[in-house]
Every structure is written in C-alpha cells, then in structure tokens.
Design a protein around this motif. Sequence first.
Motif, PDB file in Angstrom:
ATOM      1  N   GLU A  81       6.870  10.749 -17.162  1.00 20.70           N
ATOM      2  CA  GLU A  81       6.151  12.011 -17.023  1.00 20.70           C
ATOM      3  C   GLU A  81       5.593  12.151 -15.608  1.00 20.70           C
ATOM      4  N   PRO A  82       5.671  13.374 -15.042  1.00 21.90           N
ATOM      5  CA  PRO A  82       5.193  13.593 -13.672  1.00 21.90           C
ATOM      6  C   PRO A  82       3.667  13.528 -13.587  1.00 21.90           C
ATOM      7  N   ASP A 105       6.124   9.059 -13.280  1.00 23.87           N
ATOM      8  CA  ASP A 105       6.786   9.586 -12.083  1.00 23.87           C
ATOM      9  C   ASP A 105       5.689  10.124 -11.162  1.00 23.87           C
ATOM     10  N   MET A 129       5.399  20.620  -7.194  1.00 24.45           N
ATOM     11  CA  MET A 129       5.925  19.878  -8.329  1.00 24.45           C
ATOM     12  C   MET A 129       6.476  20.821  -9.393  1.00 24.45           C
ATOM     13  N   LYS A 134       9.195  19.773 -12.286  1.00 20.43           N
ATOM     14  CA  LYS A 134       8.452  18.673 -12.915  1.00 20.43           C
ATOM     15  C   LYS A 134       6.943  18.922 -12.795  1.00 20.43           C
ATOM     16  N   LYS A 137       1.910  16.393 -15.543  1.00 17.87           N
ATOM     17  CA  LYS A 137       1.291  16.140 -16.845  1.00 17.87           C
ATOM     18  C   LYS A 137      -0.164  15.737 -16.676  1.00 17.87           C
TER      19      LYS A 137
END
Length: 399
Positions: A81-82, A105, A129, A134, A137
């Motif tokens: 997860e970003p 990530d 982002m 992405k 999160k």
Amino acid sequence: MPTNMSPNLRIPGPTPLNDAVREASSRQMVNHRGPEFKELITRVSGRLQAAFKTRNDMLILTCSGTGALGAAIVNFLSPGEPVLAVSIGSFGNRFAKIASTYGADVTKIDVELGHAADPADVTAALQSMAAAGKPAKAVLLTHNETSTGVENPLASLSAAVRAAAPDALLLIDGISGLGAVPFETDEWGLDVVTTGSQKSWMSQPGIAMVSVSERAWRANETAKMPRFYFDLAKARKSYATCETPCTPAVGVLYGLDVALEMLEQETYPQVFARHAACANAARAGLTALGFRLFADPAHASQTVTAAYVPDGIEWAALNKAMKARGLVVAGGQDDLAGKILRIGHLGEVHVDDVVAAIGIIGEAAAELGMATDPARGVEAARSAGQAVGTERTAVPAGA
C-alpha cells in the motif's frame, strides 16, 4: 519540588524523575489480572485521553516509542500500500524505514535538516501520488524531531493532508512533544498518535501510549501486515475488561499514574508555559555564549534545543569537559554526529535546571579555548526563562 537528580541529565529522554514518581514505581507488585491493576489502567487511560485531547481509544503498550511506531504501521496497512513519509530528521527516517521494512510502498519527502515540513510540499506530493495511480493510504508525520530540535506545524500539515487526501490515515510520531506543548488529537483529525513514558510524561522508559481513531479501526479490519505482540485489535479486546493481552510494565505504570496526576495538578497550560520558558532559556543562553543555533527559529522545538559545536572544538572533548562537571547532554545523530549538541528540556525540568546547564556548557567551552563568558550565558538564560509564556523568544538562527 524534590528531584534528587545526579548527574544533571539534559538529554531528550529518558528524563530525570521526581522522587514521587520513583517511589511509586518501586511499589510492590500486584496481580495484573486483578482489581488493583484494573483500577490503575482505567485511571491512567482516562488521564491520557484528557492529555491527548481525544475521545479515541487509548492503548498502553509495554515497549519503547519505536515499538509504538511499529504498531502504528502494522495494524493499519497491508504490504504494497502507498504511504507518504515526511521526514525532518533521524526519527522521521526511522518511521519511514519501519513502513518499508513491513512492505509498504513508501514515497518520502526529505526536508532540509533544521527545518520543518512545508504543508504545500506535502500537498504536492500527495497530488503527485494520486496522479500516478497510487493515492496514499497513510501519511507518516513526526510532531517533534529530537535529532534536529525542530517542531513540525502539525495542525497545518494535518489540514493539508485532509484537503489533498481525505481518505489517508494520519499516523503520528508524537513521542517527544506530546505532553509538553499544545496538542489536539481530535481537532486535528489524527488517526493514530504515539508517545512514550520517558519523554514529556516524567516517567521511566518502558511504556508507549497509542490513541486510535474509529477510522483507523476500520482500516485495521482489512490490514494484512504481520503482527502478534503489537496486535492492537487484541489489545482493544483486552481493554474491554481493563486488562492487557500480555504482562504489562506494572511498576512503570504506577510511576506514570503519579506523573500524570502531577501534570494535572500543575495544569497543562502551565506545563506548556514551563516548557516554553525552558526552551527560551536554552536558546538565549546558548546564543549569549556564542553558540549558533541549528533549528529554524520559526519552528524551534520546545523540548530540545540543538546548536552547532563551535569551530575549533571537538565534540568529544566538549562532551568530556561537560561530563566532568556533572552535565550530560546529547550529541548529533547520523549525518549530524560530531556537529551539533542537543539539550533536552522536557518532562521534570525547570528554568533553573536549564540555567545550570548553560553555565556548565559555557565553562566547558571556555576551558577548551572558546572566547565565551559563562556568566553572560547564565544571565541571558535566566532572563529569557523568566518570560514565561507560549511565545518564542526571537533569537536569530545565526546569532
């Protein structure tokens, strides 16, 4: 107020202990599944909720602050997860490294050392982002960076995140600032906030405290990073019966209970003013001695002051000369090792403590050949410390 401190410990944590806290921590053990402990943890949790300014769940972990940072990552995220990590120093780097270690990530903003993060830069990074497919999160923010003596404008940064990425979780390292400066967990929309007992809370190391929002708990339901000891959902379940999943640091908790009572009796506005006065004293005293402050004055920390080691003086020699006089301060970390010194002024600390430290620093520097007047530094520190308030003294960074 008795403290029985020797030597003069002025690092950014662990901090000196009041006698009442030390005595409470040495109490006889009780059953950590029994009624005495249930009363203790209920009382401490309520006091922490008030200090955090939150209605969110409050969890107490037996670990250092770094353990709480790890818990903040693994309980609410899944691998891949970003995440946007905003670093203004060594501890911001640590938070980012924890996230990447567990498989997040991570996109990282590295702010110039000595400066705070710019909300506009955070906004731009989040937008970038999202444009790349992405969206973040979570966003990792350090409230107070002890490695550089900088306090981030957390209210402005959190507002920027909420505007640019309203669904992102705000995960906060509040370890070295919370409890010493104004802090609004709920008003600022912070999802997970961590801190540690050995900092502003005037207690021994060994306990980390974490507040968790309902939004974070919803993320926890689908988070897939591995966890066992730091499973906060398990901790929440135990708290329903006023217990902890594993054996807690009962002695530290007794001391923390007393320390929190002392802070409440002082009142948090006065606690904040006391820390501001100590910070004022440290900055003014070092400047009068001829030291150059490291942090941007607009964002100088209220709990730790960093200054360059003077030209022509080696940190090791200065440190030895200070220790010979009973003073223990911190040096620089990572890229700043040997380049700066750091005075901690948080927890059980008063202006007289800072004034005494300034006098010793001046004497040690003079012994090593610096053209400085220790008495001038002491007087400047004392005068600045008497201006008790939350405003910062205007001491230029390069003075």
